[in-house]
Design a protein around this motif. Structure first.
Motif, PDB file in Angstrom:
ATOM      1  N   GLN A  47       0.836  -1.206   0.000  1.00 42.57           N
ATOM      2  CA  GLN A  47       0.000   0.000   0.000  1.00 42.57           C
ATOM      3  C   GLN A  47       0.868   1.252   0.000  1.00 42.57           C
ATOM      4  OE1 GLN A  47      -2.356  -1.067   3.360  1.00 42.57           O
ATOM      5  NE2 GLN A  47      -3.689  -2.402   2.135  1.00 42.57           N
ATOM      6  N   ALA A  48       1.941   1.224   0.796  1.00 49.21           N
ATOM      7  CA  ALA A  48       2.842   2.379   0.853  1.00 49.21           C
ATOM      8  C   ALA A  48       3.497   2.624  -0.501  1.00 49.21           C
ATOM      9  CB  ALA A  48       3.896   2.167   1.929  1.00 49.21           C
ATOM     10  N   ALA A  49       3.666   1.559  -1.271  1.00 48.31           N
ATOM     11  CA  ALA A  49       4.275   1.699  -2.600  1.00 48.31           C
ATOM     12  C   ALA A  49       3.225   2.057  -3.652  1.00 48.31           C
ATOM     13  CB  ALA A  49       5.001   0.408  -2.977  1.00 48.31           C
ATOM     14  N   GLY A  50       1.964   2.180  -3.235  1.00 43.42           N
ATOM     15  CA  GLY A  50       0.912   2.574  -4.173  1.00 43.42           C
ATOM     16  C   GLY A  50       0.418   1.435  -5.049  1.00 43.42           C
ATOM     17  N   VAL A  51       0.659   0.198  -4.611  1.00 45.04           N
ATOM     18  CA  VAL A  51       0.231  -0.966  -5.401  1.00 45.04           C
ATOM     19  C   VAL A  51      -1.136  -1.436  -4.883  1.00 45.04           C
ATOM     20  CG1 VAL A  51       0.802  -3.373  -5.942  1.00 45.04           C
ATOM     21  CG2 VAL A  51       2.614  -1.648  -5.871  1.00 45.04           C
ATOM     22  N   PRO A  52      -2.072  -1.740  -5.780  1.00 39.82           N
ATOM     23  CA  PRO A  52      -3.384  -2.236  -5.337  1.00 39.82           C
ATOM     24  C   PRO A  52      -3.240  -3.529  -4.532  1.00 39.82           C
ATOM     25  CG  PRO A  52      -3.429  -1.696  -7.681  1.00 39.82           C
ATOM     26  CD  PRO A  52      -1.997  -1.579  -7.237  1.00 39.82           C
ATOM     27  N   THR A  53      -4.014  -3.631  -3.461  1.00 39.44           N
ATOM     28  CA  THR A  53      -3.970  -4.846  -2.634  1.00 39.44           C
ATOM     29  C   THR A  53      -5.380  -5.409  -2.488  1.00 39.44           C
ATOM     30  OG1 THR A  53      -4.268  -3.607  -0.582  1.00 39.44           O
ATOM     31  CG2 THR A  53      -1.994  -4.037  -1.272  1.00 39.44           C
TER      32      THR A  53
END
Ligand code: GAR
Length: 210
Positions: A47-53
């Motif tokens: 999430q911190a890297a901006g990747v959808p989870t």
């Protein structure tokens, strides 16, 4: 190529792939990080890297593995996933799931396969007295840690090693070979010939020596 990374916990291999994928020119986009546990520490990193989870809690399916996998498939489809990378994903997948994702499903395992399939690999290596240990990236076939090997890295087992020191030495190599192997797959450099995998560009395997 759109890649999903499946995790169950810490997610350090996932983080290594995210770091590699952030470099311009990396041939894969990490479209989704999917966890079967809501408390997986790796989710916050993604999430911190901006990747959808997404989370599909295996526990809430109470042994209904087909139902669990259907819910995962829905998330994979929703994110347009073309390649699935298991990174410390601690659920055994059914024959149906493995068949549907044949040659598009890859795993990292902390041993030099075919040695030490399953859990507790570092302790078992220490008990066996092997002088080399390591990690493997393989395409997934049905069965625990089964499938054609794509990349491996070996490390020495030192006399003073305990599980933690050996695991740390192996993990460093996992973080090196997994992003590289995913890149080969995403770039279409991998040919599967029966149970053997060939990386099409000789330069690609050389890249791991750096
Ligand atoms: C890694 O060492 C990975 O190889 C292993 O779990 C660890 C997960 O760490 N996977 C397996 O044992 C699967 N058979 P990570 O969550 O920090 O990547």
């Amino acid at each position: 190529m759109r890649v999903a990374i499946l995790i169950s916990g810490r997610g350090s291999n996932m983080a290594a792939v995210l770091r590699a994928a952030a470099v311009p020119g990396y041939p894969a986009t990490i479209a989704l990080v999917l966890s079967n546990r809501v408390d997986a520490a790796g989710l916050a990193v993604a999430q911190a890297a901006g990747v959808p989870t997404a989370v599909v809690e295996s526990r809430s399916f109470k042994g209904d593995r087909a139902g669990f996998e259907l819910a995962m498939e829905a998330e994979l489809a929703r994110h347009g996933v073309e390649l699935v990378a298991l990174a410390g994903f601690m659920r055994v997948l059914t024959e149906g799931f493995v068949a549907r994702w044949r040659d598009r499903l890859v795993n990292i395992h902390p041993s030099l396969l075919p040695l030490f399939k399953g859990l507790d690999t570092h302790n078992r290596a220490l008990e066996a007295g092997v002088k080399l240990h390591g990690c493997s990236v393989h395409l997934v076939r049905f069965g625990v840690d089964e499938g054609p090997i794509l990349a491996q890295a070996a490390v020495p087992v030192l006399p003073e090693d305990d599980e933690a020191s050996l695991a740390a030495r192996v993990l460093e190599q996992e973080h090196r070979i997994y992003p590289a192997a995913i890149a080969w797959l995403a770039a279409g450099l991998v040919r599967v010939e029966g149970d053997v995998v060939r990386v099409a560009a000789p330069a690609a395997s050389g890249a791991l020596a750096n």
